[in-house]
Design a protein around this motif. Structure first.
Motif, short mmCIF file in Angstrom:
data_model
loop_
_atom_site.label_atom_id
_atom_site.label_comp_id
_atom_site.label_asym_id
_atom_site.label_seq_id
_atom_site.Cartn_x
_atom_site.Cartn_y
_atom_site.Cartn_z
N GLU A 286 2.13 -8.87 -5.42
CA GLU A 286 2.86 -8.04 -4.47
C GLU A 286 4.35 -8.11 -4.75
O GLU A 286 4.92 -9.20 -4.87
CB GLU A 286 2.57 -8.51 -3.05
N THR A 287 5.00 -6.96 -4.89
CA THR A 287 6.43 -6.94 -5.15
C THR A 287 7.21 -7.24 -3.87
O THR A 287 6.95 -6.66 -2.82
CB THR A 287 6.86 -5.56 -5.69
N VAL A 288 8.14 -8.15 -3.99
CA VAL A 288 9.02 -8.52 -2.88
C VAL A 288 10.45 -8.21 -3.29
O VAL A 288 10.95 -8.73 -4.28
CB VAL A 288 8.90 -10.02 -2.53
N GLN B 298 1.21 -14.84 -6.58
CA GLN B 298 0.80 -13.71 -5.76
C GLN B 298 1.94 -12.74 -5.46
O GLN B 298 1.73 -11.65 -4.94
CB GLN B 298 0.18 -14.18 -4.44
N TYR B 299 3.19 -13.17 -5.80
CA TYR B 299 4.36 -12.34 -5.56
C TYR B 299 5.13 -12.10 -6.85
O TYR B 299 5.11 -12.91 -7.78
CB TYR B 299 5.30 -13.00 -4.54
N ASP C 92 -2.28 -7.90 -9.58
CA ASP C 92 -2.31 -7.59 -8.16
C ASP C 92 -1.15 -8.23 -7.39
O ASP C 92 -1.13 -8.22 -6.16
CB ASP C 92 -3.63 -8.07 -7.55
N ASP D 99 7.04 -11.77 9.36
CA ASP D 99 6.65 -11.92 7.95
C ASP D 99 6.37 -13.39 7.64
O ASP D 99 6.94 -13.98 6.72
CB ASP D 99 7.75 -11.37 7.05
N ARG E 83 12.78 -7.53 1.82
CA ARG E 83 11.90 -8.40 2.62
C ARG E 83 12.45 -9.81 2.76
O ARG E 83 12.00 -10.57 3.62
CB ARG E 83 10.50 -8.48 2.00
#
Length: 272
Positions: free
Chosen positions: A40-42, A79-80, A38, A238, A102
């Motif tokens: 998150e792509t940055v 998480q990233y 899960d 952000d 981002r």
């Protein structure tokens, strides 16, 4: 947790040749997919020719001090999942504004113009104190920006040096002649030696690097004209990503990892 990307510390001296590798939108995928399904792509926007901070090596792979710091941060943030988009310097913040990336990483210092548009990280990762620099054959001492009035001074378009000089010119009747320069490092140094420009504004690191690489005699004059660190930039609002990266970066500072990376890649501890 993701395995830290393989480090390549050897810094090529062929900067002029590396300039030929410059290309907008050259995408480099994350080193390894996060074990967290899960995550998150940055997308991280960075440069491609600024050795040893961000550059493409002989295999067209993204390397450098800023990149290795981000890889170490990414390892701490399950998480990233960071992916990297390398491009010309002038396009990085444009891509951040357009939402194409981002996080922006390219030795960005604080300035009011950028702070109005973007969200700065709160934890700095490189000392970026700037000094007036001139060729040793020029015996004139420049103690402050006032001494540069009527002089020709190199600056990269869109960079913080250009911002400082342009700001000075807006606030004073007598102007500094800004010579916008995007040439290779070798041409930059030769321009100081042959009088194309009277001076430049550089960090101690860059001054020492150019002297070593090109057997030059660039001299630092006077006190700093700007004291700053470098920071990662984000889109306004952000905060969650910024705080996560700041936290991981502070851990790297506290446990000595950041200083170690600076010594290994830059040759000394430039984090203080």
């Amino acid at each position: 947790m993701k395995k830290l990307g393989k480090k390549k510390w050897v810094i090529s001296l062929g900067i002029a040749g590396a300039l030929l590798l410059s290309a907008c939108g050259n995408k480099t995928e994350a080193t390894e997919t996060s074990k967290n399904p899960d995550a998150e792509t940055v997308i991280v926007g960075t440069g491609n020719v600024y050795q040893p901070f961000v550059y493409l090596d002989e295999n067209n792979e993204l390397q450098g001090y800023d990149v290795e710091i981000l890889r170490a941060i990414d390892e701490k943030l399950d998480q990233y999942n960071f992916e990297y988009e390398s491009m010309d310097f002038k396009n990085i913040l444009t891509s951040l504004s357009a939402g194409k990336v981002r996080l922006a990483a390219h030795q960005y210092e604080q300035n009011e113009e950028r702070a109005a548009k973007y969200l700065y990280g709160e934890v700095g990762y490189t000392d970026y104190t700037l000094y007036i620099v001139h060729d040793g054959s020029n015996k004139v001492e420049y103690q402050s920006l006032d001494d540069l009035v009527g002089k020709k001074v190199f600056a990269s378009p869109g960079g913080n040096v250009a911002y400082l000089l342009e700001k000075y010119n807006k606030e004073h009747d007598e102007k500094i002649e800004v010579i916008y320069n995007e040439a290779s490092s070798e041409v930059f140094v030769k321009g100081l030696q042959n009088g194309t420009a009277d001076a430049a504004i550089l960090t101690k690191y860059d001054t020492n690097k150019y002297n070593e690489q090109f057997n030059a005699d660039l001299q630092i004059s006077g006190d700093p004209v700007n004291v700053s660190k470098t920071y990662f930039l984000y889109e306004k609002g952000d905060e969650e990503l910024k705080e996560a990266v700041d936290g991981a970066l502070q851990e790297l500072i506290d446990d000595g990892s950041l200083a170690k990376l600076s010594v290994e890649i830059l040759g000394d501890d430039y984090t203080k």
